[in-house]
Design a protein around this motif. Structure first.
Motif, PDB file in Angstrom:
ATOM      1  N   SER A  12      -2.701   5.629   3.497  1.00  0.00           N
ATOM      2  CA  SER A  12      -2.230   5.428   2.130  1.00  0.00           C
ATOM      3  C   SER A  12      -2.861   4.187   1.520  1.00  0.00           C
ATOM      4  CB  SER A  12      -0.702   5.291   2.127  1.00  0.00           C
ATOM      5  OG  SER A  12      -0.313   4.228   2.951  1.00  0.00           O
ATOM      6  N   VAL A  13      -3.109   4.257   0.261  1.00  0.00           N
ATOM      7  CA  VAL A  13      -3.677   3.127  -0.458  1.00  0.00           C
ATOM      8  C   VAL A  13      -2.541   2.250  -0.960  1.00  0.00           C
ATOM      9  CG1 VAL A  13      -5.088   2.450  -2.423  1.00  0.00           C
ATOM     10  CG2 VAL A  13      -5.640   4.538  -1.165  1.00  0.00           C
ATOM     11  N   ASP A  14      -2.661   0.941  -0.746  1.00  0.00           N
ATOM     12  CA  ASP A  14      -1.593   0.027  -1.162  1.00  0.00           C
ATOM     13  C   ASP A  14      -1.724  -0.206  -2.661  1.00  0.00           C
ATOM     14  OD1 ASP A  14       0.567  -1.584  -0.956  1.00  0.00           O
ATOM     15  OD2 ASP A  14      -0.524  -3.340  -0.253  1.00  0.00           O
ATOM     16  N   SER A  15      -1.311   0.788  -3.431  1.00  0.00           N
ATOM     17  CA  SER A  15      -1.426   0.746  -4.875  1.00  0.00           C
ATOM     18  C   SER A  15      -0.336  -0.131  -5.460  1.00  0.00           C
ATOM     19  CB  SER A  15      -1.309   2.160  -5.440  1.00  0.00           C
ATOM     20  OG  SER A  15      -0.017   2.680  -5.154  1.00  0.00           O
ATOM     21  N   HIS A  16      -0.441  -0.319  -6.787  1.00  0.00           N
ATOM     22  CA  HIS A  16       0.592  -1.095  -7.476  1.00  0.00           C
ATOM     23  C   HIS A  16       1.948  -0.428  -7.303  1.00  0.00           C
ATOM     24  CE1 HIS A  16       2.577  -3.489 -10.533  1.00  0.00           C
ATOM     25  NE2 HIS A  16       2.956  -2.381 -11.146  1.00  0.00           N
ATOM     26  N   ALA A  21       7.386  -0.307  -4.907  1.00  0.00           N
ATOM     27  CA  ALA A  21       8.405   0.401  -4.129  1.00  0.00           C
ATOM     28  C   ALA A  21       8.850  -0.436  -2.935  1.00  0.00           C
ATOM     29  CB  ALA A  21       7.855   1.748  -3.669  1.00  0.00           C
ATOM     30  N   LYS A  22       7.911  -1.088  -2.278  1.00  0.00           N
ATOM     31  CA  LYS A  22       8.261  -1.925  -1.124  1.00  0.00           C
ATOM     32  C   LYS A  22       9.122  -3.108  -1.562  1.00  0.00           C
ATOM     33  CE  LYS A  22       4.148  -0.660   1.546  1.00  0.00           C
ATOM     34  NZ  LYS A  22       2.844  -1.101   2.089  1.00  0.00           N
ATOM     35  N   MET A  23       8.775  -3.681  -2.706  1.00  0.00           N
ATOM     36  CA  MET A  23       9.581  -4.789  -3.232  1.00  0.00           C
ATOM     37  C   MET A  23      11.000  -4.327  -3.559  1.00  0.00           C
ATOM     38  SD  MET A  23       6.782  -6.652  -5.729  1.00  0.00           S
ATOM     39  CE  MET A  23       8.043  -7.654  -6.522  1.00  0.00           C
ATOM     40  N   ARG A  24      11.108  -3.137  -4.158  1.00  0.00           N
ATOM     41  CA  ARG A  24      12.429  -2.609  -4.506  1.00  0.00           C
ATOM     42  C   ARG A  24      13.262  -2.369  -3.246  1.00  0.00           C
ATOM     43  NH1 ARG A  24       9.439   0.848  -8.279  1.00  0.00           N
ATOM     44  NH2 ARG A  24       9.665   0.014 -10.388  1.00  0.00           N
TER      45      ARG A  24
END
Length: 366
Positions: A12-16, A21-24
């Motif tokens: 997976s590409v670490d897109s914006h 989503a990870k921050m949320r």
């Protein structure tokens, strides 16, 4: 693309969107830790504090993190079909419970979760960051209108199978939709195009999918004729037979082609009879690869629900459990798919069901 473990085969590409989503998810875990700080031990509080700062993993259309044997998962797309992949990820990471957060379809997910003997909590997660426990959504039955039902005999007369799903009547050939009854909306008294019994009418559109139906109307006119439908039926039928050369018409809805074959020869699944049944959730796009269902009676006399799938589908078990719950909760649940698609990760999710299910491999679809 999905590999044999039921997980994405491309890194997976670490897109914006992924970073957000990870921050949320970390914020959700952090908020939970704050709310529960008075009720948990210092050791548990410390693990929340450390792991909430750990980078969540991305898998498919979700991000997840395991904290104290609980898998926290935030869904980012394909919401209603996300429970299976989330369970796979939780089991692979040795979690003993799952907290699932979804901005859409949380009620459907909560309903599906009730079929599993696994600690699952589903939360409706909004854009403001608020999470609420989701109540299981009750599926309302949508009846076929009298006006739409009148087209059933027309469809049968052209040698297509009549299919009724979620209030829509359509015609299929070897599992591929070739026509559909739609409601056309005319202008109301004030000029607005608002659907009502007074200013809408049913009409049959011919074609494979919405774009093809629109093109067919442009070329052949608004009114579908029996002759036109028969020609389309014949063309599609010739392409969707065993041994036919690869063609777009036999690459679409392959799971429905498998269902068509088995409904004609129910002994392949050990049944006396088998009929197509509506899916638990309406299919939104003819090109989407989605399982399909049938109901019938086994040779033993037991009622059965059969779910057909082609290709490794991480959510097929959740889908099937929901189908059984809606079609006949006391029936035996059978999954039928090509042998290669019965993989350990999918079987493991099936073992989590409150009521057992079994798999049958059938290599009739290349």
């Amino acid at each position: 693309m999905t590999n044999k473990d039921g997980h994405g085969s491309h890194a997976s590409v670490d897109s914006h969107g992924s970073r957000m989503a990870k921050m949320r998810l970390r914020a959700i875990i952090g908020a939970h830790a704050s709310d529960a700080s008075a009720a948990v031990s210092s050791e548990s509080s410390e693990s929340f504090g450390v792991l909430a700062k750990t980078e969540p993993s991305e898998f498919g259309v979700a991000v997840g993190l395991v904290v104290d044997d609980v898998a926290w998962v935030l869904i980012t797309d394909r919401y209603v079909r996300s429970l299976g992949p989330a369970l796979m990820w939780a089991l692979r990471n040795k979690a003993k419970a799952l907290k699932l957060f979804s901005p859409e379809g949380a009620g459907d997910l909560a309903r599906i979760a009730t079929h599993f003997d696994f600690a699952i909590e589903v939360f409706d997660f909004d854009v403001a960051g608020a999470a609420r426990v989701a109540a299981p959504k009750i599926v309302e039955k949508i009846e076929i209108s009298v006006a739409d039902e009148k087209f059933a005999e027309f469809i049968r007369s052209a040698s297509a199978d009549v299919v009724r799903e979620h209030g829509v009547i359509s015609g299929e050939v070897c599992g591929l939709e070739v026509c559909r009854v739609v409601r056309t909306v005319g202008a109301g008294a004030n000029g607005d195009r608002v659907a009502s019994e007074a200013n809408s009418a049913s009409e049959l559109e011919i074609g494979v999918g919405a774009h093809d139906r629109e093109t067919f109307k442009l070329l052949h006119g608004q009114t579908a004729t029996a002759d036109s439908l028969r020609k389309v039926v014949a063309e599609v039928a010739a392409r969707r037979v065993a041994g036919a050369q690869v063609h777009p018409l036999n690459q679409l809805a392959r799971e429905r082609m498998l269902r068509h074959l088995v409904c004609r020869s129910p002994q392949l699944v050990g049944a006396k009879n088998l009929q197509a049944a509506q899916p638990p959730i309406a299919r939104t796009n003819l090109k989407d690869v989605v399982p399909c269902c049938a109901v019938g009676e086994a040779e033993t006399g037991e009622k059965i629900v059969v779910v057909f799938s082609v290709g490794v589908d991480p959510d097929v078990v959740s889908y099937g459990a929901d189908a059984r719950g809606q079609l006949n909760s006391s029936a035996e649940l059978i999954f039928m798919m090509p042998t290669r698609d019965i993989v350990p990760a999918v079987e493991r999710v099936a073992q989590m069901l409150r009521r057992p299910a079994r798999f049958i491999g059938l290599d009739a679809i290349a």
